[in-house]
Design an enzyme around this catalytic site. Structure first.
Site, mmCIF file in Angstrom:
data_model
loop_
_atom_site.group_PDB
_atom_site.id
_atom_site.type_symbol
_atom_site.label_atom_id
_atom_site.label_comp_id
_atom_site.label_asym_id
_atom_site.label_seq_id
_atom_site.Cartn_x
_atom_site.Cartn_y
_atom_site.Cartn_z
ATOM 1 N N CYS A 91 0.962 -1.203 -0.005
ATOM 2 C CA CYS A 91 -0.060 -0.040 -0.008
ATOM 3 C C CYS A 91 0.863 1.060 0.130
ATOM 4 C CB CYS A 91 -0.912 0.007 1.245
ATOM 5 S SG CYS A 91 -1.692 1.315 1.368
ATOM 6 N N HIS A 93 -0.018 4.700 -0.069
ATOM 7 C CA HIS A 93 -0.492 5.806 0.862
ATOM 8 C C HIS A 93 0.132 5.324 2.243
ATOM 9 C CE1 HIS A 93 -4.161 3.887 2.382
ATOM 10 N NE2 HIS A 93 -4.033 4.536 3.398
ATOM 11 N N CYS A 254 -3.645 6.865 -4.360
ATOM 12 C CA CYS A 254 -3.158 5.691 -4.296
ATOM 13 C C CYS A 254 -1.922 5.403 -5.024
ATOM 14 C CB CYS A 254 -4.378 4.950 -5.334
ATOM 15 S SG CYS A 254 -4.212 3.086 -4.828
HETATM 16 O O1 PYC Z 1 -1.940 3.790 -1.681
HETATM 17 O O2 PYC Z 1 -1.526 2.065 -2.479
HETATM 18 C C1 PYC Z 1 -2.201 2.864 -1.848
HETATM 19 C C2 PYC Z 1 -3.681 2.060 -1.443
HETATM 20 C C3 PYC Z 1 -4.143 0.902 -1.949
HETATM 21 C C4 PYC Z 1 -5.496 0.846 -1.526
HETATM 22 C C5 PYC Z 1 -5.549 2.168 -0.780
HETATM 23 N N1 PYC Z 1 -4.471 2.855 -1.121
#
Ligand code: PYC
Length: 333
Positions: A91, A93, A254
């Site tokens: 992930c 974030h 994301c």
């Molecule tokens: O930032 O990779 C990310 C992520 C995945 C799901 C929510 N944020």
């Protein structure tokens, strides 16, 4: 106080998206790698994830990161990423939230102007370079796991939507990338319920007939994210709405989705070498992405992306579970 569980946390948000960084109370999860710990946690400890992300301690878009001892000799920490849909391999974030919390809480040796933090994740090694001034973590540049474009110009029959065209790319999770305009939907939060409904239908149809599997690790499989591109996007400046299983939008741009999009922009020849991609979220926050290396995953060309974004601490907490609490795993409303 009659709690039989005390979990300590630093709560953060990364460009609008929460990460509850769990700093204590879980203990070391069995497993030699974070990928093995992810499997063990899902099989034996998933109630803890639910306790931390579901209501009343969390909410329908909650996400978090459980700190663990590193599984490599030179790692600072291992990390397990939790959210309402389960455990993610990686992930972006969340990593930016973790790195910010580690610096500001003094949980790693802090150097200025840059503190480098090596993290073991279920998807592999990631490195967070934190820009620090006066002890404050100003921004984080994350060197992610290799990202690749799985396939271009796929088509899937989606109940209620007809044939939908999409590209499939991996950036730590799998992302179906599709043009919102082609579905006749405006890039406007006033229409978020219809966009979310379309996203859930598309991921269900893809998982039924064209389920993606990582070329080097079959434990990473399935599509739980649909990236809807604003048709007004440009090759190096995109805006998107990210619909996520079981029914929420990423508030941040994301990190793993931006990595997947970067790989797709390269596969389509939309970006040259290390050209920067500016990717804006549905709430208007921004990550900057760049391919810093080329590599391969299985037989596919891949890139190593960096993602730059910011996070802020929002609180510290000790989460408790009273043995008489009728909702030991919280609940989904
Ligand atoms: O930032 O990779 C990310 C992520 C995945 C799901 C929510 N944020």
């Amino acid at each position: 106080m009659r709690s039989n569980t005390i979990i300590s946390a630093i709560d953060t948000h990364t460009e609008g998206m929460p990460t509850r960084v769990i700093t204590g109370g879980v203990g070391t999860i069995p497993g030699d790698t974070m990928a093995a710990r992810r499997v063990y946690f899902a099989e034996h400890l998933d109630g803890l994830r639910k306790l931390l992300v579901n209501e009343p301690r969390g909410h329908a878009s909650m996400s978090g990161a459980i700190l663990q001892p590193a599984t490599t000799d030179d790692g600072h920490y291992g990390v397990l990423f939790i959210e309402v849909s389960g455990l993610l391999p990686m992930c972006g974030h969340g990593t930016i939230g973790v790195a910010t919390a580690l610096v500001e809480a003094g949980m790693v040796p802090v150097t200025e102007p840059v503190t480098e933090i090596r993290l073991d994740t279920p998807a592999g090694r990631v490195v967070a370079s934190v820009a620090v001034s006066g002890g404050h973590a100003d921004s984080v540049t994350l060197r992610n796991v290799p990202a690749y474009c799985d396939s271009l110009d796929n088509e899937v029959e989606v109940p209620g939507l007809g044939r939908v065209r999409y590209d499939m790319a991996y950036g730590g999770n799998f992302y179906a990338i599709t043009d919102l305009g082609k579905l006749g939907l405006p890039f406007d939060r006033a229409h978020k319920d219809r966009i979310l409904d379309a996203g859930l239908r598309i991921m269900a149809a893809i998982n039924e007939s064209q389920r993606p599997v990582h070329l080097a690790d079959e434990r990473i499989a399935g599509c739980k994210h649909v990236l809807f591109l604003d048709p007004a996007s440009e090759p190096a400046h995109t805006r998107h709405a990210m619909a996520i299983h079981p029914g929420w939008f990423d508030r941040s741009p994301c990190g793993t989705g931006t990595s997947a999009l970067l790989a797709r922009q390269h596969a389509r020849g939309f970006l040259t070498d290390d050209q920067v991609l500016q990717n804006d979220s549905f709430i208007g926050t921004t990550f900057y992405a760049r391919a810093v290396e080329t590599t391969t995953v299985g037989d596919r060309p891949a890139i190593v992306p960096t993602i730059t974004g910011r996070a802020w601490l929002t609180g510290t907490a000790n989460y408790l579970l009273d043995p008489t609490d009728p909702f030991p795993e919280g609940f989904v409303f």
